[in-house]
Enzyme design. Structure first.
Site, PDB file in Angstrom:
ATOM      1  N   SER A 195     -42.693 -11.306 -24.742  1.00  0.00           N
ATOM      2  CA  SER A 195     -43.584 -10.369 -25.426  1.00  0.00           C
ATOM      3  C   SER A 195     -42.746  -9.351 -26.208  1.00  0.00           C
ATOM      4  O   SER A 195     -41.917  -9.743 -27.019  1.00  0.00           O
ATOM      5  CB  SER A 195     -44.533  -9.710 -24.422  1.00  0.00           C
ATOM      6  OG  SER A 195     -45.623  -9.095 -25.074  1.00  0.00           O
ATOM      7  N   GLU A 322     -52.795 -17.219 -25.667  1.00  0.00           N
ATOM      8  CA  GLU A 322     -52.142 -15.932 -25.445  1.00  0.00           C
ATOM      9  C   GLU A 322     -53.122 -14.790 -25.175  1.00  0.00           C
ATOM     10  O   GLU A 322     -53.031 -14.076 -24.181  1.00  0.00           O
ATOM     11  CB  GLU A 322     -51.285 -15.565 -26.666  1.00  0.00           C
ATOM     12  CG  GLU A 322     -50.126 -16.500 -26.947  1.00  0.00           C
ATOM     13  CD  GLU A 322     -48.861 -16.128 -26.206  1.00  0.00           C
ATOM     14  OE1 GLU A 322     -48.906 -15.226 -25.354  1.00  0.00           O
ATOM     15  OE2 GLU A 322     -47.819 -16.760 -26.487  1.00  0.00           O
ATOM     16  N   HIS A 418     -51.121 -15.291 -21.987  1.00  0.00           N
ATOM     17  CA  HIS A 418     -49.937 -14.447 -22.110  1.00  0.00           C
ATOM     18  C   HIS A 418     -49.390 -14.092 -20.731  1.00  0.00           C
ATOM     19  O   HIS A 418     -50.145 -13.733 -19.830  1.00  0.00           O
ATOM     20  CB  HIS A 418     -50.329 -13.173 -22.873  1.00  0.00           C
ATOM     21  CG  HIS A 418     -49.189 -12.384 -23.408  1.00  0.00           C
ATOM     22  ND1 HIS A 418     -48.300 -12.896 -24.315  1.00  0.00           N
ATOM     23  CD2 HIS A 418     -48.797 -11.087 -23.178  1.00  0.00           C
ATOM     24  CE1 HIS A 418     -47.414 -11.952 -24.627  1.00  0.00           C
ATOM     25  NE2 HIS A 418     -47.681 -10.870 -23.940  1.00  0.00           N
TER      26      HIS A 418
END
Length: 505
Positions: A195, A322, A418
């Site tokens: 990230s 995600e 995610h």
């Protein structure tokens, strides 16, 4: 110490700044936690480049993580930040029982929207990766306004942008100077992140100050927003107004770290509440690396396309779904009507053709799912692919992968979202803190997938080949991480004309 840097006697390691004691939490591994790599970035050092830590006498105990950077987040299994916590620039090392050989080094940069998180998160425990043949280092750095806020006066006044990135460079220099004594090879370092940590790793690839400090990068779900100096300055004005202070270096320095954290939270909340506030309404991340022409001379896409990191191997991964995580935890705006979807597309500069392509690929999906699919690609998926492809086109070795595993536990949310890939890559599937991320307790298929991902990271860090073809003129191979054979069918929408350059006000 000079020359070699660090040496070890038993569980005591001598760094250039003082001795530290490691602990065997498991029989075959020594962990040394909370080692300062730079001085506390407060007082006279606040908003300035990191400075070398003070030396110490005696043996510093390495049984606990160091304090985390100022933030308001409280993450499961992780200590929170408290006013007065200042020695926040520390590293942690996991090393196998020392046998004289120097092992590849993996340096982990945590995620958290450049605003929250720390190296103390349970899923970042380095034992399993170290057992795979690595010396694992995790690091804290400055976050939020302390790390990425623009301070008037800038570099000419000794107040540079991108202080969080400068902290990461300082941590890498610490690795270069000290890691040999922990069993690591300072000439074979891989930077890994997820990230915002992956975005930071991509930034390090194109930074002159980081050149020569690492040979490889692993970037899982790098996030797209890179900010222009104009946007960073505009954000500072918003934060100062929320803090009730003037937009000057003196006033911002006088504001406490806690006051600026609270002010940033208020600015973020205002964007979340205001559906007319543009793209920040959907993605209210107000701090990110800044293309300042000094610390960060170019955004990663431009820098990689220019060949700035041609000699660095790059392994990129993104998850198939995600943004469903951000929706599940309530950190993204809801879009549930066609009208809202059209406004969202306009706010991000996306064409009607792109939205139509997603609707066609998801004919039975509700509007919310179409929106989340597109936003996940805007923020992570398409950006990940572009990083890998531009690096490959410029002559670098780039490998691309996609995490599509969905949980099989009864009642689990069926998403490859995610952060779900991180516990697999670290080999930490059995922690209570990761059950929500991975959708319940792992099964044998999950354990097998984790073993394969750990192995890929380890062999890539050792020699630059994770086990599948790299991208080139004839191959755009994407390796799929899953527990079963599942069709690999990402939406091929017309992304060509979408601009992923630095954001402006």
């Amino acid at each position: 110490m000079e020359g070699e840097g660090a040496t070890a006697v038993g569980h005591v390691f001598a760094t250039r700044y003082g001795a530290v004691r490691g602990h065997r939490r498991v029989p075959d591994m020594v962990a040394i936690l909370g080692i300062p790599y730079a001085a506390p970035p407060f007082g006279v050092d606040r908003f300035r480049e990191p400075r070398a830590p003070a030396t110490w006498t005696g043996i510093r105990d390495g049984a606990r993580f160091g304090p985390i950077a100022p933030q308001s987040a409280r993450l499961p299994g992780t200590p929170g930040w408290s006013p007065g916590d200042e020695d926040v620039l520390t590293v942690n090392v996991w090393t196998p029982a020392l046998a004289g050989e120097r092992l590849p080094v993996l340096v982990w940069i945590h995620g958290g929207a450049h605003t929250f998180g720390s190296s103390a998160q349970p899923d970042f425990d380095g034992v399993v990766l170290a057992r795979a043949g690595l010396v694992v280092v995790t690091a804290n750095h400055r976050l939020g306004f302390e790390g990425f806020g623009h301070v008037p006066g800038g570099a000419s006044a000794g107040l540079p942008d991108n202080r969080g990135l400068l902290d990461q460079v300082a941590a890498l220099r610490w690795v270069r100077d000290n890691i040999a004594g922990f069993g690591g090879d300072p000439d074979n370092v891989t930077v890994a992140g997820q990230s915002s940590g992956a975005t930071a790793a991509a930034c390090l690839m194109v930074m002159d100050r980081a050149r020569g400090l690492f040979r490889r990068v692993i970037a899982h779900s790098p996030a797209a927003p890179i900010h222009s100096r104009e946007l960073a300055a505009a954000t500072t004005a918003e934060v100062a107004a929320a803090a009730g202070c003037r937009v000057t270096a003196e006033a911002l320095t006088a504001a406490t770290p806690g006051a600026l954290v609270a002010a940033c939270d208020r600015v973020v909340d205002d964007y979340r509440r205001n559906p007319h506030s543009g793209r920040r309404h959907y993605d209210p991340v107000i701090h990110a690396p800044v293309v300042d022409g000094d610390v960060l001379p170019a955004d990663p896409l431009t820098g990689l396309a220019d060949g700035r990191a041609r000699g660095v191997d790059l392994l990129v991964c993104h998850t198939a779904e995600e943004y469903w995580l951000l929706d599940a935890v309530g950190s993204s705006a809801k879009v549930t009507t066609e009208r809202q979807l059209a406004v969202f597309a306009a706010d991000f500069g996306l064409s009607e053709d792109l939205v139509t392509a997603y609707r066609a690929a998801m004919p039975q999906a509700p509007v919310l799912d179409v929106y989340l699919a597109i936003l996940g690609e805007v923020m992570f998926g398409e950006y990940s692919r572009r990083l890998a492809e531009r690096h490959a086109r410029a002559g670098g070795r780039a490998f691309l992968s996609r995490f599509t595993r969905r949980p099989s536990a009864p009642g689990a949310v069926p998403r490859a979202w995610h952060c779900a890939d991180v516990p697999f890559a670290f080999g930490n599937l059995d922690l209570d803190e990761v059950r929500f991320l991975i959708g319940g307790p792992p099964d044998d298929a999950d354990r097998g997938l984790s073993q394969r991902m750990v192995r890929a990271w380890a062999v890539f860090a050792a020699g630059g080949d994770p086990g599948w073809p790299h991208l080139d003129d004839t191959s755009r191979h994407t390796h799929i991480w899953d527990t079963r054979d599942r069709p690999h069918a990402p939406v091929h929408a017309p992304w060509t004309d979408v601009d992923f350059g630095p954001l402006h006000p």
